[in-house]
Design a protein around this motif. Structure first.
Motif, short mmCIF file in Angstrom:
data_model
loop_
_atom_site.label_atom_id
_atom_site.label_comp_id
_atom_site.label_asym_id
_atom_site.label_seq_id
_atom_site.Cartn_x
_atom_site.Cartn_y
_atom_site.Cartn_z
N ASP A 39 -46.56 27.95 35.19
CA ASP A 39 -46.90 26.86 34.29
C ASP A 39 -48.43 26.78 34.20
O ASP A 39 -49.14 27.66 34.67
CB ASP A 39 -46.29 25.55 34.77
N VAL A 46 -41.61 25.27 39.13
CA VAL A 46 -42.04 24.67 37.88
C VAL A 46 -41.02 23.63 37.41
O VAL A 46 -39.86 23.64 37.82
CB VAL A 46 -42.25 25.75 36.79
N ASP A 50 -40.88 23.99 31.87
CA ASP A 50 -41.72 25.17 32.06
C ASP A 50 -40.92 26.39 32.49
O ASP A 50 -41.49 27.44 32.79
CB ASP A 50 -42.81 24.88 33.09
N GLU A 51 -39.61 26.27 32.49
CA GLU A 51 -38.75 27.39 32.90
C GLU A 51 -38.56 28.36 31.72
O GLU A 51 -37.43 28.70 31.36
CB GLU A 51 -37.40 26.86 33.38
N ARG A 52 -39.65 28.80 31.16
CA ARG A 52 -39.56 29.65 29.96
C ARG A 52 -38.90 30.99 30.26
O ARG A 52 -38.10 31.49 29.47
CB ARG A 52 -40.96 29.86 29.39
N LEU A 124 -51.26 29.75 30.31
CA LEU A 124 -50.31 30.25 31.31
C LEU A 124 -50.79 31.52 32.02
O LEU A 124 -50.05 32.06 32.84
CB LEU A 124 -48.96 30.54 30.64
N ASP A 152 -42.09 28.29 23.36
CA ASP A 152 -41.99 26.85 23.07
C ASP A 152 -41.60 26.62 21.61
O ASP A 152 -40.89 25.66 21.28
CB ASP A 152 -43.31 26.16 23.37
N HIS A 223 -48.18 16.70 38.52
CA HIS A 223 -48.89 17.51 37.55
C HIS A 223 -50.19 16.80 37.20
O HIS A 223 -50.19 15.68 36.68
CB HIS A 223 -48.05 17.70 36.30
#
Length: 600
Positions: A39, A46, A50-52, A124, A152, A223
């Motif tokens: 992240d 994360v 943010d778990e892309r 990132l 995103d 964060h």
């Protein structure tokens, strides 16, 4: 329950999401795109939004990244996750890539032989990553191009930012006030000629300001970004919705809290040079400073080493947490020993262990999802049991049980390998080798100045003699009611950070036979000054103090393989387990402990 058992991997969605990403790449004029696990804070763990990498590919491991082109999609993972990635990704869409053996630059050169533009989100990726990759791609015709975040853009139901509360952490447990820490670090900045430092790591900010948060499961951090000035003043940047509920220490005594949307303007107003950590700061922050003409320099993040050197109050606190936790683990192991093979599952074990920790009345969270891998599941070093993968513990299985708790006074982590019924000879031989490596690290005395890379091979030596090994480091740093994985110290062949008194590390050699069984034994150690031995002539050596006191299963030990010194160490360790944990347990657990700590 803190832990849940839903299967988080969704490999069936992978092909459609990959196709959507490729459409977005084409629209942006990109030939490739990088999707990291990280992240904006470069955290190992994360938030859901943010778990892309997991959303795109299905892979849920805590380390890895993907590289996407129009024709290929690679998911890069290290040795911990090579079995897992094959289970969690659709092999018609994604190619698992063994990393770091295969370098990203080499893969890109092969995938884009005619060159091309590879996009990345500057929030990132770090300067260290981008500079290294740019250098490795030199002459290939491939260029890296800053881009909007394309994942995103296609993730239409992406969760919003975490909104966990921020709370004060007691100064008596921290062992030092925030004001004292800020003054100490500001003095170091002035000595180095820096006017300010940008802090992006949530655990560093939590340590510096004596606060804790709840934005990341299992890790009590918030964060946030921060700017530490050379006079000790600190600006804290958090989600605007949290400003009204911040503890007083975040809004007084030289600390100013601001919305995180104010960060770019605050960076533009700085007078350089500004200290940045090249390995953790986002490229976006470097770019913002450069665009504003603010001089910056790369150097060590100012909190990292001071945070790693635990003071006396922190060590006293974490000793108490580890004793409390050990009693709970012993209670769970005693319960497990009373169950017949074939009657309990991995989920049952996880549930029982969490209940034992909760019964202490002090558990605030688990420090990571408990690993309870039996039989072939134990061969997955970072296995997470789900309702789909849940196994019944059968006669002859080994169970790898790796778990920890978050308490106000400490973060714990411990692994024990337990036989279910009667283990085989191969299992006992491998377990004994792992134990020998673990004992060797525990007994070690070394000259000050050595780093984790200098110690790592010692744990592997007994396994190497049998042409066996493990594909993870021997140990990681650990915080005190902070992150269970904490840098910069670790015991690993790639760690160049010298070990110093007060640093806490794990000691966890293992062995994993794919499709059959796994073994890991882990204690937590703290680096201490060693007294010179009689007849010795070297002063200033260091050694380890053990913090965990849970018996190591004697049923898996091939005693004849142990040396006299190794037997003595284990008997002494078990004597301490009985002495320190005995007063904390009673009834059946006390009887179990007495039996489990008998001398060899």
């Amino acid at each position: 329950m803190f832990q849940t058992f839903q299967d988080k991997a969704n490999p069936e969605h992978g092909p459609a999401r990959l196709a959507a990403l490729r459409e977005a790449m084409a629209a942006a004029g990109l030939d490739g795109y990088l999707v990291p696990r990280a992240d904006v804070h470069q955290g190992e763990y994360v938030a859901p939004g943010d778990e892309r990498l997991a959303w795109l590919t299905g892979f849920t491991g805590s380390a890895g990244f993907a590289a996407i082109t129009a024709a290929r999609a690679g998911v890069f993972v290290d040795g911990r996750y090579r079995e897992q990635v094959r289970v969690q990704t659709d092999d018609t869409a994604y190619q698992p890539v063994d990393w770091p053996e295969t370098k990203l630059a080499d893969w890109l050169k092969d995938a884009l032989p005619e060159g091309g533009r590879v996009g990345y989100d500057t929030w990132l990726h770090t300067p260290s990553e981008i500079d290294s990759l740019t250098e490795a791609l030199a002459g290939s015709g491939i260029v890296l191009s800053a881009s909007a975040n394309l994942v995103d853009a296609i993730w239409t139901d992406r969760p919003g930012p975490p909104m966990g509360a921020i709370s004060a952490y007691p100064d008596d447990l921290a062992g030092e006030t925030s004001a004292a820490k800020r003054a100490r670090l500001a003095e170091a900045l002035r000595a180095d000629g820096a006017r300010a430092a940008v802090l992006t790591l949530p655990d560093s900010i939590a340590w510096l300001l004596n606060i804790r948060g709840a934005d990341i499961p299992r890790n009590p951090v918030a964060h946030a970004f921060a700017i530490l000035h050379d006079d000790g003043r600190t600006q804290l940047f958090v989600n605007a919705a949290k400003l009204g509920a911040l503890p007083e220490g975040c809004r007084s005594g030289g600390v100013t809290a601001l919305p995180d949307t104010d960060l770019p303007a605050a960076l533009a107003q700085l007078t350089g040079p500004v200290r940045l950590d090249k390995s953790s700061v986002p490229m976006a922050i470097v770019n913002l400073l450069s665009e504003s003409g603010v001089a910056h320099e790369y150097g060590a993040e100012p909190c990292t080493l001071p945070k790693a050197r635990k003071n006396a109050a922190q060590l006293d606190a974490t000793r108490a947490a580890h004793l409390r936790d050990a009693a709970a683990v012993c209670e769970a192991l005693a319960w497990l020993d009373a169950q017949a093979p074939g009657t309990v599952t991995e989920i049952d074990v996880v549930t029982q262990l969490e209940e034992c920790r909760r019964a202490t009345g002090a558990l605030l969270d688990i420090s990571f999802d408990t690993i309870a891998g039996s039989g072939p599941n134990g061969a997955l070093a970072h296995y997470r049991v789900s309702e789909a993968s849940n196994r019944t513990l059968e006669d002859g299985d080994l169970l790898v049980l790796d778990s920890g708790g978050q308490y106000l006074d400490g973060t714990t982590d411990i692994t024990r390998t337990v036989p279910i019924g009667d283990p085989g000879a191969d299992e006992r031989a491998a377990f004994t080798r792992v134990l020998q490596g673990m004992i060797a690290i525990s007994r070690l005395r070394w000259p000050a100045g050595l780093a984790g890379r200098d110690l790592d091979a010692i744990a592997r030596y007994p396994l190497w003699l049998a042409d066996q090994d493990y594909a993870h480091g021997t140990g990681h740093g650990i915080g005190v009611y902070l992150c269970v994985h904490e840098g910069p110290q670790r015991i690993s062949r790639i760690s160049e950070v010298p070990l110093e008194p007060g640093m806490i590390v794990s000691n966890e050699p293992g062995y994993y036979r794919a499709g059959a069984f796994g073994i890991r034994i882990e204690n937590i150690l703290v680096v201490t000054q060693a007294e010179r031995l009689e007849g010795g002539d070297i002063d200033g050596k260091l050694c380890f103090e053990t913090l965990n006191y849970v018996p190591i299963d004697r049923r898996l030990i091939d005693v004849d393989r142990l040396s006299g010194e190794e037997r003595d160490w284990l008997d002494d360790y078990h004597e301490l387990c009985a002495e320190r944990i005995g007063p904390l347990v009673e009834g059946d657990v006390a009887h179990w402990l007495k039996s489990a700590t008998r001398p060899l």
